[in-house]
Motif scaffolding. Structure first.
Motif, PDB file in Angstrom:
ATOM      1  N   UNK A 118      -7.132  12.347  -3.454  1.00  9.65           N
ATOM      2  CA  UNK A 118      -7.792  12.784  -4.185  1.00  9.65           C
ATOM      3  C   UNK A 118      -8.625  12.510  -4.566  1.00  9.65           C
ATOM      4  N   UNK A 119      -9.860  12.764  -5.375  1.00 10.54           N
ATOM      5  CA  UNK A 119     -10.698  12.149  -6.033  1.00 10.54           C
ATOM      6  C   UNK A 119     -10.231  12.446  -7.509  1.00 10.54           C
ATOM      7  N   UNK A 120     -10.049  11.289  -7.865  1.00 12.79           N
ATOM      8  CA  UNK A 120      -9.117  11.529  -9.649  1.00 12.79           C
ATOM      9  C   UNK A 120      -9.217  10.448 -10.597  1.00 12.79           C
ATOM     10  N   UNK A 121      -9.409  10.357 -11.090  1.00 17.55           N
ATOM     11  CA  UNK A 121      -9.407   9.202 -12.408  1.00 17.55           C
ATOM     12  C   UNK A 121      -7.981   9.235 -12.685  1.00 17.55           C
ATOM     13  N   UNK A 122      -6.978  10.160 -12.622  1.00 18.89           N
ATOM     14  CA  UNK A 122      -5.934   9.375 -13.237  1.00 18.89           C
ATOM     15  C   UNK A 122      -5.313   8.575 -11.984  1.00 18.89           C
ATOM     16  N   UNK A 123      -5.560   8.601 -10.995  1.00 19.81           N
ATOM     17  CA  UNK A 123      -5.067   8.348  -9.544  1.00 19.81           C
ATOM     18  C   UNK A 123      -6.179   6.524 -10.219  1.00 19.81           C
ATOM     19  N   UNK A 124      -7.369   6.644 -10.606  1.00 20.04           N
ATOM     20  CA  UNK A 124      -7.568   4.902 -10.836  1.00 20.04           C
ATOM     21  C   UNK A 124      -7.327   4.327 -12.109  1.00 20.04           C
ATOM     22  N   UNK A 125      -6.841   5.185 -12.816  1.00 19.27           N
ATOM     23  CA  UNK A 125      -5.709   4.682 -14.212  1.00 19.27           C
ATOM     24  C   UNK A 125      -4.379   4.096 -13.636  1.00 19.27           C
ATOM     25  N   UNK A 126      -4.198   4.693 -12.847  1.00 22.24           N
ATOM     26  CA  UNK A 126      -2.427   4.140 -12.854  1.00 22.24           C
ATOM     27  C   UNK A 126      -2.813   3.002 -11.896  1.00 22.24           C
ATOM     28  N   UNK A 127      -3.697   3.089 -10.717  1.00 17.25           N
ATOM     29  CA  UNK A 127      -4.127   2.450  -9.727  1.00 17.25           C
ATOM     30  C   UNK A 127      -4.169   0.801 -10.928  1.00 17.25           C
ATOM     31  N   UNK A 172       0.382  -1.183   0.170  1.00 16.46           N
ATOM     32  CA  UNK A 172      -0.007  -0.242  -0.283  1.00 16.46           C
ATOM     33  C   UNK A 172       0.474   1.020   0.132  1.00 16.46           C
ATOM     34  N   UNK A 173       1.633   1.732   0.800  1.00 18.72           N
ATOM     35  CA  UNK A 173       3.381   2.295   1.166  1.00 18.72           C
ATOM     36  C   UNK A 173       3.703   2.854  -0.389  1.00 18.72           C
ATOM     37  N   UNK A 174       3.653   1.225  -1.471  1.00 19.38           N
ATOM     38  CA  UNK A 174       4.441   1.506  -2.597  1.00 19.38           C
ATOM     39  C   UNK A 174       3.855   2.067  -3.442  1.00 19.38           C
ATOM     40  N   UNK A 175       2.528   1.534  -3.370  1.00 21.79           N
ATOM     41  CA  UNK A 175       1.307   2.262  -4.453  1.00 21.79           C
ATOM     42  C   UNK A 175       1.170   4.006  -4.526  1.00 21.79           C
ATOM     43  N   UNK A 176       0.939   3.688  -3.456  1.00 20.98           N
ATOM     44  CA  UNK A 176       1.046   5.306  -3.010  1.00 20.98           C
ATOM     45  C   UNK A 176       2.568   6.161  -3.518  1.00 20.98           C
ATOM     46  N   UNK A 177       3.629   6.221  -3.038  1.00 19.76           N
ATOM     47  CA  UNK A 177       4.914   6.454  -4.103  1.00 19.76           C
ATOM     48  C   UNK A 177       4.622   6.289  -5.765  1.00 19.76           C
ATOM     49  N   UNK A 178       4.441   6.063  -5.640  1.00 22.69           N
ATOM     50  CA  UNK A 178       3.848   5.742  -7.662  1.00 22.69           C
ATOM     51  C   UNK A 178       3.032   7.139  -7.496  1.00 22.69           C
ATOM     52  N   UNK A 179       1.705   7.270  -7.266  1.00 21.72           N
ATOM     53  CA  UNK A 179       1.294   7.669  -6.898  1.00 21.72           C
ATOM     54  C   UNK A 179       2.010   9.372  -7.098  1.00 21.72           C
ATOM     55  N   UNK A 180       2.181   9.437  -5.875  1.00 25.24           N
ATOM     56  CA  UNK A 180       3.319  10.783  -5.643  1.00 25.24           C
ATOM     57  C   UNK A 180       4.095  10.903  -6.444  1.00 25.24           C
ATOM     58  N   UNK A 181       5.200   9.955  -6.977  1.00 26.79           N
ATOM     59  CA  UNK A 181       6.184  10.336  -8.427  1.00 26.79           C
ATOM     60  C   UNK A 181       5.308  10.774  -9.295  1.00 26.79           C
TER      61      UNK A 181
END
Ligand code: PLP
Length: 480
Positions: free
Chosen positions: A173-182, A157-166
């Motif tokens: 934040x609710x954001x389509x880009x977030x769900x696309x990356x996940x 869970x931490x590492x996927x958060x890092x991917x988003x941050x990078x």
């Protein structure tokens, strides 16, 4: 129960516990009960009126012990060890008495700070790089989780958060880009890793690639490299590799150096699951198994397996504590306090809010045994595993399946799977010793783990006599 009655009951129970532990050799390691046995010995409803302590005490044998697998019997050689020692029991007792919930520093300062100190002590005892220690001021730190399974999930869970941050995406934040990356994330582990890795991928709804293992049962790093390339070419995002030091099947070790270099090149988080074998790194002669540790982002080991600290106690370190704090930080008004930001609030480092004062048992065990006492314990158990290996080697009907690296011996009767399935079934039915099997590359293997703190040479020779006795029986049956 008032304080005076507690004094009597407590002393009574302590005597019972000491007698139980010291007389474990006299009890069959496995119980003789069938599922549902409890219905015959416990009423279907709670009592209307309170009962005296002595009534409960008198029921312990009939209710609890009757259905007990004695994990601390010297004849228990199943799974991996779970730790038990008198100082750890004392730590648990004090934790139970304090019953504080150390979710923030303010809620229980000593609970937070002793845990930080014990995690630093333990990191030093294992020879981990100092960036994992709070004391180094290099950004890392450690926390006690309940289990290695939780640590793997947290790392994911931490590492996927890092991917988003990078990628400049705020994970809160609710954001389509977030769900696309996940939806494009991929995790990697070896096909030899523990089932908890698969479980973490199910819980986090993340793709998991099971990478083939090599002859030594370590992860095939070339296969890992190729799979990462294939996934990138398909527009996916490799984000974490979970390596194992001491697999559950055969206590195999992944090559951290090669995996670490690859992860660095690829910008992928490297988590290490050293649930069992990690405790052996208190002995410098085993630290070569963690060559490459400098590349690791998070590391997890269970002192509750092999380092005499009773369950539950999983040690989890991260290189960058801000990532873990950001990943799970929710901050309602009722949990805020004026010291926030000055010192970790461990509620941000774990899944639940509440947490026990588990560092007490580490503190008691580390001080009571000292590093030398803990090293002696590990070395003694590894020596006993080698003794069992020598006994196996003396009998040509058996083969040792993999190198004996720690306190685990994997063996089988030369012959087919059915023969070995039959052997372990007969052994366990005898209730003299308890063993568990595994299957690697379709071969049924019997695992013999040195588990109890009190296990000695005589116990190993006894176990060997049981194995031989049932081997004679199954081989005779097979031959006619
Ligand atoms: N990882 C490995 C390598 C293990 O051997 C085990 C259990 O034996 C686990 C993880 C799971 O441990 P826990 O019960 O702490 O989740």
């Amino acid at each position: 129960m008032d304080a005076d009655q507690f004094r009597i009951a407590g002393k009574h129970l302590i005597d019972y516990i000491a007698d139980y532990i010291e007389s474990l050799r006299t009890r069959p390691v496995l119980p003789d009960v069938k599922p549902g046995y409890i219905n015959d010995v416990v009423p279907s409803e709670a009592p209307e009126d309170g009962e005296p302590w002595i009534d409960m005490f008198n029921d312990i044998e009939e209710v609890v012990m009757k259905g007990m697998t004695h994990w601390h019997s010297p004849n228990f050689h199943a799974y991996f060890p779970t730790a038990n020692s008198y100082p750890a029991i004392c730590g648990d007792m004090l934790s139970g008495a304090l019953s504080c919930i150390g979710f923030t520093w303010n809620a229980a300062p000593s609970c937070t700070e002793l845990e930080m100190k014990m995690m630093d002590w333990f990191a030093q005892m294992l020879g981990l790089p100092d960036h994992f220690c709070f004391g180094s001021g290099k950004g890392g730190g450690g926390v006690i989780q309940s289990t290695a399974s939780e640590s793997t999930l947290i790392a994911m869970l931490c590492s996927r958060c890092e991917v988003l941050q990078d990628r400049g995406v705020d994970h809160k934040v609710e954001d389509e880009a977030k769900y696309d990356i996940l939806s494009r994330l991929v995790a990697y582990t070896s096909c030899q890793s523990h089932s908890s890795v698969e479980k973490a991928s199910l819980l986090s709804a993340t793709r998991l690639r099971m990478i083939a293992s090599n002859e030594q049962m370590g992860m095939d790093v070339n296969a890992l490299r190729s799979q990462i390339l294939v996934d990138r070419n398909h527009g996916l995002i490799p984000f974490i590799v979970i390596a194992t030091l001491g697999t559950t099947n055969t206590c195999a070790f992944d090559d951290l150096q090669s995996i670490g270099i690859l992860c660095k090149e690829e910008g992928i988080w490297l988590h290490v699951d050293a649930a069992y074998a990690g405790s052996a790194f208190v002995c410098p002669e085993y630290r070569h198994y963690m060559n490459g540790i400098e590349h690791v982002d998070s590391f997890s080991v269970n002192p509750h397996k092999w380092l005499l600290v009773n369950f539950d106690c999983n040690a989890f370190w991260v290189r960058d504590k801000h990532l873990i704090e950001d990943a799970f930080n929710v901050n309602p008004v009722y949990l805020k306090h004026e010291n926030e930001g000055k010192i970790p609030d461990y509620r941000h480092w774990q899944i639940p809010l509440g947490r026990r004062f588990r560092s007490l048992k580490m503190w008691f065990v580390f001080r009571s045994y000292g590093v030398k006492g803990l090293q002696d314990h590990i070395r003694k158990q590894i020596k006993l595993a080698h003794l069992f290996g020598e006994l196996l080697e003396s009998d040509t009907r058996f083969e040792i399946v993999d190198e004996i690296r720690m306190g685990l011996v994997c063996f089988r009767l030369k012959g087919n799977n059915e023969l070995n399935e039959n052997l372990i079934k007969r052994i366990n039915r005898s209730r003299n010793i308890f063993l568990t099997p595994t299957k690697v590359n379709d071969r049924f293997i019997i695992r013999f783990a040195v588990c109890a703190r009190t296990c000695n040479e005589e116990d190993i020779r006894f176990a060997w006599s049981v194995v031989q006795k049932y081997a004679n029986i199954v081989l005779t049956e097979m031959n006619g």
